[in-house]
Write an enzyme that holds these catalytic residues in place. Structure first.
Site, short mmCIF file in Angstrom:
data_model
loop_
_atom_site.label_atom_id
_atom_site.label_comp_id
_atom_site.label_asym_id
_atom_site.label_seq_id
_atom_site.Cartn_x
_atom_site.Cartn_y
_atom_site.Cartn_z
N GLU A 112 10.69 37.79 -7.72
CA GLU A 112 10.68 38.58 -6.48
C GLU A 112 9.59 38.06 -5.57
O GLU A 112 8.62 37.45 -6.04
CB GLU A 112 10.35 40.05 -6.80
CG GLU A 112 11.40 40.74 -7.62
CD GLU A 112 10.89 42.08 -8.15
OE1 GLU A 112 10.02 42.70 -7.50
OE2 GLU A 112 11.36 42.48 -9.22
N LYS A 114 6.32 38.58 -3.36
CA LYS A 114 5.20 39.52 -3.38
C LYS A 114 4.94 39.90 -1.93
O LYS A 114 4.45 39.09 -1.14
CB LYS A 114 3.98 38.87 -4.01
CG LYS A 114 2.84 39.83 -4.23
CD LYS A 114 1.78 39.19 -5.11
CE LYS A 114 0.70 40.18 -5.51
NZ LYS A 114 0.04 40.83 -4.40
N ASP A 116 3.29 41.52 1.24
CA ASP A 116 1.88 41.71 1.53
C ASP A 116 1.67 42.94 2.40
O ASP A 116 1.59 42.85 3.63
CB ASP A 116 1.34 40.45 2.22
CG ASP A 116 -0.17 40.35 2.06
OD1 ASP A 116 -0.74 41.19 1.34
OD2 ASP A 116 -0.75 39.44 2.66
N TYR A 224 10.39 47.80 -5.45
CA TYR A 224 10.41 46.79 -6.50
C TYR A 224 10.26 47.35 -7.91
O TYR A 224 10.01 46.60 -8.85
CB TYR A 224 9.34 45.73 -6.24
CG TYR A 224 7.94 46.27 -6.01
CD1 TYR A 224 7.27 46.94 -7.02
CD2 TYR A 224 7.29 46.10 -4.78
CE1 TYR A 224 6.00 47.45 -6.82
CE2 TYR A 224 6.02 46.59 -4.57
CZ TYR A 224 5.38 47.26 -5.59
OH TYR A 224 4.12 47.75 -5.39
N LYS A 311 0.42 33.29 -6.82
CA LYS A 311 0.06 33.41 -5.41
C LYS A 311 0.15 32.06 -4.71
O LYS A 311 -0.28 31.04 -5.27
CB LYS A 311 -1.38 33.93 -5.29
CG LYS A 311 -1.51 35.34 -5.86
CD LYS A 311 -1.71 36.35 -4.78
CE LYS A 311 -3.01 37.06 -5.00
NZ LYS A 311 -3.48 37.79 -3.88
N CYS A 405 -24.92 39.53 28.09
CA CYS A 405 -23.57 39.11 28.47
C CYS A 405 -23.62 37.68 29.01
O CYS A 405 -24.41 37.40 29.92
CB CYS A 405 -23.01 40.07 29.52
SG CYS A 405 -21.43 39.52 30.17
N CYS A 408 -22.72 37.98 32.97
CA CYS A 408 -23.50 38.67 33.99
C CYS A 408 -24.94 38.95 33.54
O CYS A 408 -25.74 39.47 34.32
CB CYS A 408 -22.81 39.96 34.42
SG CYS A 408 -22.86 41.23 33.15
N CYS A 423 -20.27 44.50 26.84
CA CYS A 423 -21.07 44.42 28.06
C CYS A 423 -20.79 45.70 28.84
O CYS A 423 -19.65 45.95 29.23
CB CYS A 423 -20.67 43.20 28.89
SG CYS A 423 -21.32 43.30 30.57
N CYS A 429 -19.26 43.03 36.27
CA CYS A 429 -19.23 41.83 35.45
C CYS A 429 -17.93 41.05 35.75
O CYS A 429 -16.84 41.57 35.56
CB CYS A 429 -19.29 42.24 33.97
SG CYS A 429 -19.15 40.88 32.83
S1 IVH Z 1 5.31 44.80 -9.33
C1 IVH Z 1 2.48 47.22 -12.52
N1 IVH Z 1 6.53 43.56 -7.40
O1 IVH Z 1 1.27 43.60 -5.53
C2 IVH Z 1 2.44 46.57 -11.19
N2 IVH Z 1 4.31 44.32 -7.02
O2 IVH Z 1 -1.10 42.80 -7.12
C3 IVH Z 1 3.82 46.23 -10.77
N3 IVH Z 1 3.49 43.86 -4.75
O3 IVH Z 1 0.01 46.76 -6.21
C4 IVH Z 1 3.82 45.65 -9.43
N4 IVH Z 1 5.31 42.88 -4.03
O4 IVH Z 1 1.54 46.57 -4.22
C5 IVH Z 1 5.39 44.17 -7.79
N5 IVH Z 1 7.78 42.46 -5.79
C6 IVH Z 1 6.64 43.07 -6.16
C7 IVH Z 1 5.53 43.22 -5.30
C8 IVH Z 1 4.38 43.86 -5.76
C9 IVH Z 1 4.10 43.28 -3.71
C10 IVH Z 1 2.11 44.38 -4.75
C11 IVH Z 1 1.98 45.77 -5.28
C12 IVH Z 1 0.92 45.72 -6.33
C13 IVH Z 1 0.27 44.41 -6.07
C14 IVH Z 1 -0.22 43.83 -7.37
#
Ligand code: IVH
Length: 665
Positions: A112, A114, A116, A224, A311, A405, A408, A423, A429
């Site tokens: 999946e 991740k 952000d 997720y 990551k 500043c 000015c 400022c 200014c």
């Molecule tokens: S699974 C038991 N799946 O990443 C934890 N987390 O560093 C299971 N996150 O706090 C998390 N995408 O907020 C999972 N596809 C994904 C995710 C995901 C983002 C975040 C989540 C978690 C953090 C962990």
């Protein structure tokens, strides 16, 4: 069930389905107009029959009740974190270790993205959202249900009937790039501090006290993970596929694979393709698919052992910091900008980077001559994320932040709770004045086209205009001698200045640039006070009565009118004919009754929103797409080519705004 109750239930069902089609499937079946019409019908019925109130009605999405503080609630299942790695070798070790523990069983992985953003727990009872809680400390989090109800990709009422009676959905609330850009642009316009990235913006938004603000910010959600007792699924993948049918938004990027090599291919693919996604991802999460195997592998105290986050490395480059410039914004905010030895980063050459504020400089201990790391996040402007202290020359002195500043010379101030220096010399200014003039002429404000930023700078630097009111005494003789400006362009500028006298009061109020008074706030204030005199004489209590006006905005308005220079500028603008009071509404009539009207393009006399209102007040109906049933198209500039083509094919007339207004007068 009586007739009203039945209709309310029916509308809720239709609107829920349409929300799902729109926000989860990205495949709307009805027009926005039709949706709004049904939503309005539901709102009216609910107002008339409060006995059928339902906190999960689709109308709750617009954000209604105010929460003053968040209640802390305990998580039924602790919200754990996730082990992470940047190394493919470690990821392979992870896979091999699990493989070994599972002793020859075949293992499937779910890959999946991740996302952000910020983690959220969504609790459902009998198919209805009952609670949304942030991660908090993992054991207990903040109850942000009212805010989460406004996030359209979170289902309030589930579809189908095969969901468990009680379960929890975990997911990520995030802010897409488009919403992030819009939010920061809006904040910049009114002198609010900017969010550093979409993640901070999402987390900050979720902790807002006013759900209406949250509704406006455009948050989204991917889920997720499904949690519950005795769930009827054998695997994570199956559970999420089912969740999608119940109305949850599960990413299409999720993939079930049966080897580590496929996991690596997935990572390689998304490491490059994530650049094209409309939101930020910082990695890939790899999970064991089979629930039985997950249980066998188990947890550490902090995280599941059956999952890991790989990551992505942010692209970064190392280069020398040559000097720091300090820019002064329209509101007087000082932004330090780094001048760098040019370096290549993600396909472009970077010469400058934002340093945000004094605190960040101190935190990173950045000094002139240092070798610094620059990174490009989801944002376009690169930023400095670190210093290679090992390569520092021996005797470099710490960077001393400016105290005056740069434009000015006024002593800078730093207000409590603000990261930036300011400022305070707002009225004299130069970059602040120039910034205000540029804001004043911008499209959403007075829309004085023809007069670009460069011309304004030229006029200002040559002493021809000193403030926004001077625009209205400009003569052709002032303009023609300017560089590159012919007779015709000069006339165009004068014409558009003249035309700006018709700009309605709410936009004028936005244009004069009171700090923190954005476009929407200006509309609310204008509607409440009706004219500038009433605003000028309003007390703090009176201001606080106005929708969307809190202490910060009220204080800023009072301060604005305490300044004699501002009063004089407003007097001069008034004398020039700028509109400082609400026009009576365009007359209501039935002239457009039975007419289906499409609005397309950009307009000058009124905004598109205003035209929508005008059409409706005169009995017409707005439709979103051109069909044989369309009566005419109200066509502005840059009308969409496909609409134009379709109109021509069907012989639908185009009406420009002048003709349209004449039709009503
Ligand atoms: S699974 C038991 N799946 O990443 C934890 N987390 O560093 C299971 N996150 O706090 C998390 N995408 O907020 C999972 N596809 C994904 C995710 C995901 C983002 C975040 C989540 C978690 C953090 C962990």
């Amino acid at each position: 069930m009586n007739q009203q109750e039945q209709r309310i239930a029916e509308l809720r069902k239709i609107l829920n389905e349409q929300n799902y089609n729109y926000y989860v499937l990205n495949d709307p079946l009805i027009s926005d107009y039709e949706f709004d019409r049904l939503l309005n019908e539901l709102k009216e019925l609910e107002a008339r029959y409060p006995e059928y109130y339902d906190e999960n009605s689709p109308t709750a999405r617009v954000g209604s009740d105010l929460q003053h503080e968040f209640e802390q609630v305990e998580h039924t299942y602790p919200m754990l974190s996730l082990g992470n790695t940047y190394s493919q070798d470690e990821l392979r070790d992870f896979g091999n270790r699990l493989q070994k523990e599972l002793e020859g069983q075949s293992v499937r992985y779910d890959c999946e993205l991740k996302f952000d953003g910020t983690a959220i727990s969504l609790v459902y009872r009998d198919g209805r959202l009952v609670r949304a809680v942030t991660r908090g400390d993992g054991m207990r989090g903040d109850d942000v249900t009212a805010n989460v109800r406004t996030v359209k990709s979170v289902p309030l009422v589930l579809l189908g009937n095969d969901y468990p009676a009680f379960f929890e959905m975990r997911g990520e609330i995030y802010m897409p790039h488009a919403s992030f850009k819009r939010l920061n642009a809006e904040r910049e316009e009114i002198g609010e501090s900017l969010f550093a990235n979409p993640r901070n913006a999402a987390a900050g938004t979720l902790k807002q006290q006013n759900p209406q603000v949250v509704a406006h910010r455009g948050l989204e959600c991917f889920v997720y993970g499904l949690y519950g007792d005795r769930l009827p699924f054998e695997s994570h993948y199956d559970a999420l596929q089912k969740a999608r049918e119940w109305g949850f938004r599960v990413s299409d990027a999720m993939k079930r694979v049966s080897s580590l090599d496929e996991v690596f291919r997935y990572i390689a693919y998304w490491d490059t393709h994530r650049a094209a996604l409309p939101y930020d991802t910082d990695g890939v999460v790899v999970k064991i698919d089979d629930y039985r195997q997950q249980r066998q592998i188990g947890f550490t105290a902090k995280a599941p052992r059956w999952a890991v986050a790989y990551k992505f490395k942010a692209e970064r480059a190392l280069t020398r910091l040559e000097s720091v410039d300090y820019q002064v914004g329209r509101t007087g905010a000082i932004t330090p900008v780094a001048n760098l030895e040019p370096v290549k980063l993600a396909g472009t050459v970077v010469r400058r980077a934002s340093l945000h504020n004094a605190e960040q400089i101190a935190l990173l201990d950045i000094r002139i001559g240092d070798m610094v790391y620059v990174e490009k996040g989801g944002e376009i402007i690169p930023k400095i994320t670190g210093v290679d202290h090992s390569r520092r020359d021996l005797f470099v002195r710490p960077l001393e932040y400016i105290t005056r500043c740069p434009a000015c010379g006024t002593l800078l101030i730093r207000e409590e709770g603000e990261a930036k220096h300011y400022c305070p010399n707002a009225t004299h200014c130069p970059p602040q004045i120039l910034g205000r003039i540029i804001h004043f002429i911008s499209r959403k404000a007075m829309n004085i086209d023809g007069l670009g930023e460069e011309t304004v700078e030229l006029l200002y630097n040559n002493g021809i205009i000193k403030d926004i009111a001077d625009l209205y005494t400009l003569k052709k003789e002032d303009l023609v001698p300017l560089e590159r400006l012919g007779n015709r362009s000069a006339q165009r500028i004068l014409d558009s200045i003249e035309k700006s006298l018709k700009v309605p009061f709410p936009r004028v109020l936005f244009a004069i640039g009171i700090r923190y008074v954005g476009e929407t706030t200006a509309k609310k204030i204008a509607a409440a006070v009706r004219d500038i005199e009433r605003l000028r004489s309003a007390t703090e209590e009176e201001l606080l009565q106005i929708d969307e006006v809190g202490g910060k905005i009220a204080g800023s308005i009072l301060k604005f009118f305490q300044d004699e220079t501002n009063i004089q500028i407003i007097e001069r603008l008034k004398n020039a004919g700028v509109s400082f009071e609400m026009q009576e509404n365009v007359s209501q009539s039935e002239r457009l009754s039975g007419k289906n009207i499409v609005i397309s393009g950009v307009f000058t006399e009124h905004s598109r929103e205003e035209y929508k209102m005008i059409v409706e007040q005169n009995g017409g109906k707005i439709v979103s797409s051109v069909s044989s049933k369309t009566t005419f198209i109200l066509a502005g500039e840059n009308m969409g080519p496909s609409k134009r083509e379709k109109a021509e094919k069907l012989g639908i007339p185009l009406v420009n705004e002048r003709e349209f207004l004449a039709m009503l007068s």
